[in-house]
Design an enzyme around this catalytic site. Sequence first.
Site, PDB file in Angstrom:
ATOM      1  N   CYS A   3      -2.228  -1.065  -9.787  1.00 40.31           N
ATOM      2  CA  CYS A   3      -2.552   0.305  -9.390  1.00 40.31           C
ATOM      3  C   CYS A   3      -3.425   0.969 -10.448  1.00 40.31           C
ATOM      4  CB  CYS A   3      -1.275   1.116  -9.180  1.00 40.31           C
ATOM      5  SG  CYS A   3      -1.611   2.828  -8.655  1.00 40.31           S
TER       6      CYS A   3
ATOM      7  N   HIS B 238      -6.341  -9.516  -7.647  1.00 41.28           N
ATOM      8  CA  HIS B 238      -7.288  -8.561  -7.083  1.00 41.28           C
ATOM      9  C   HIS B 238      -8.541  -8.644  -7.947  1.00 41.28           C
ATOM     10  CE1 HIS B 238      -8.070  -4.165  -5.585  1.00 41.28           C
ATOM     11  NE2 HIS B 238      -9.143  -4.939  -5.500  1.00 41.28           N
TER      12      HIS B 238
ATOM     13  N   MET C 268       0.854  -1.190   0.000  1.00 40.05           N
ATOM     14  CA  MET C 268       0.000   0.000   0.000  1.00 40.05           C
ATOM     15  C   MET C 268       0.885   1.234   0.000  1.00 40.05           C
ATOM     16  SD  MET C 268      -2.852  -1.279   2.769  1.00 40.05           S
ATOM     17  CE  MET C 268      -1.638  -1.991   3.897  1.00 40.05           C
TER      18      MET C 268
ATOM     19  N   LYS D 243       1.133  -8.919  -8.860  1.00 38.55           N
ATOM     20  CA  LYS D 243      -0.206  -8.597  -8.352  1.00 38.55           C
ATOM     21  C   LYS D 243      -0.965  -7.872  -9.455  1.00 38.55           C
ATOM     22  CE  LYS D 243      -2.550  -6.329  -4.452  1.00 38.55           C
ATOM     23  NZ  LYS D 243      -3.406  -5.349  -5.151  1.00 38.55           N
TER      24      LYS D 243
ATOM     25  N   ASN E 270      -7.384 -11.243  -3.299  1.00 37.84           N
ATOM     26  CA  ASN E 270      -7.449  -9.887  -2.764  1.00 37.84           C
ATOM     27  C   ASN E 270      -8.804  -9.282  -3.089  1.00 37.84           C
ATOM     28  OD1 ASN E 270      -5.784  -6.733  -3.532  1.00 37.84           O
ATOM     29  ND2 ASN E 270      -6.670  -7.409  -1.628  1.00 37.84           N
ATOM     30  N   GLY E 271      -9.496  -8.809  -2.031  1.00 33.79           N
ATOM     31  CA  GLY E 271     -10.777  -8.138  -2.240  1.00 33.79           C
ATOM     32  C   GLY E 271     -11.898  -8.689  -1.379  1.00 33.79           C
ATOM     33  N   ASN E 272     -12.708  -7.785  -0.810  1.00 31.39           N
ATOM     34  CA  ASN E 272     -13.913  -8.118  -0.031  1.00 31.39           C
ATOM     35  C   ASN E 272     -13.628  -8.667   1.364  1.00 31.39           C
ATOM     36  OD1 ASN E 272     -15.143  -7.481  -2.436  1.00 31.39           O
ATOM     37  ND2 ASN E 272     -15.892  -9.546  -2.872  1.00 31.39           N
TER      38      ASN E 272
ATOM     39  N   ALA F 260      -5.835  -5.086   2.116  1.00 33.79           N
ATOM     40  CA  ALA F 260      -5.291  -3.730   2.068  1.00 33.79           C
ATOM     41  C   ALA F 260      -6.103  -2.858   3.027  1.00 33.79           C
ATOM     42  CB  ALA F 260      -5.350  -3.187   0.648  1.00 33.79           C
TER      43      ALA F 260
END
Length: 383
Positions: free
Chosen positions: A118, A185, A28, A157, A218-220, A242
Amino acid sequence: MPSANRKLESYEFYRTVLGSPKYVVAPMVDQSELAWRKLSRRYGADLAYTPMINAKMFASGTKKTFQEINFSILNGEEGSKEDRPLIVQFCGNDPQQILTSAKVLEPYCDAVDINLGCPQDIAKRGKYGAFLQDDWDLIYDIINTLHKNLTIPVTAKFRVFPTVEKTVEYAKMLERAGAQILTCHGRLREQRGHNTGLADWDKIRAVKDAVSVPVFANGNILYHSDIDRCLKATGADAVMSAEGNLYNPTLFAPNRPGLAAYDSGLHLPHADLALEYLQIVKELKTKTLPSAIKGHMFKLMRPGLARELDLRDRLGRIKGDDPVDEYLEVVEEMKKRMDRDMREAEGVPVEGLVTVDPTFGTKILPHWLAQPYWRPLIPSTRT
């Protein structure tokens, strides 16, 4: 027995070097710095990534400028035994430039990650992050160059495409190029800010089924209970968090007795966590950027700051190169007020302190506890 000089790859690397991590702190910008990594590891994180480092600026920087700000090797703290396992993430679009930067930090980390996710405008202008996904040949060259020339693995990623088919094809290309771990992600490049929305776990599952290297999902991940749901739904080897980690660094830690009605995870008073983080900052020889500290204070204490507006204003006014003591004053005052509110709630059944957001259906915990945050939808996107 594998040769001592042979680079471990794929699951051999994942298990032997990384220790089969399940809980991963995401890279991050300005927020997964050394002090935050130390705090997160105290509460269950198995693996951490550095903030994204711009390879072009790192390669041309001096030890007293960009390099030392982004990864300091002077004090023996970043990349030390206590800071491992650790993956350093770079962004960029020049394979040789990224390799040059990666070579500098090769002895201080366990792998180098390429940021392909990103979605910010600065990444679009610089042609890196998610805006590289339109140039697969270049991505292949970047990963393959690092794979062939580093003694440690390269990982990647990335964000998903609109279709499962293209997402899977993309992941297979990354694996062919030499990526030894893939972090998927489950959001599109366009899903950011107030348009973040939900990550697509089905696409992560498709990636996991299609490749032979470890996959991180990655996510949720808002609550601890989401971790097992995600692992079961995606088949992933680990979950990466994150924002969930930023708002509650104890996200990966299991619940303690007495908090079961809140969630299966651990939710501690946010002021206590803020004080713990600031103490880590003070103890480190490695300087923590003031912008990183301020960002953590606002995210950690968000539920309290929404009520204690004078403290929010005081936080916003803090400036300078060494602001820790000023932050401590504000956080100590926040702790007094949150302790007051906790005392006033004594005797109230736990279930009476938890409400449900009418729009999102998520639990809202008492305002003195660290808890997840979800961005409200902007009016034009509501249905």
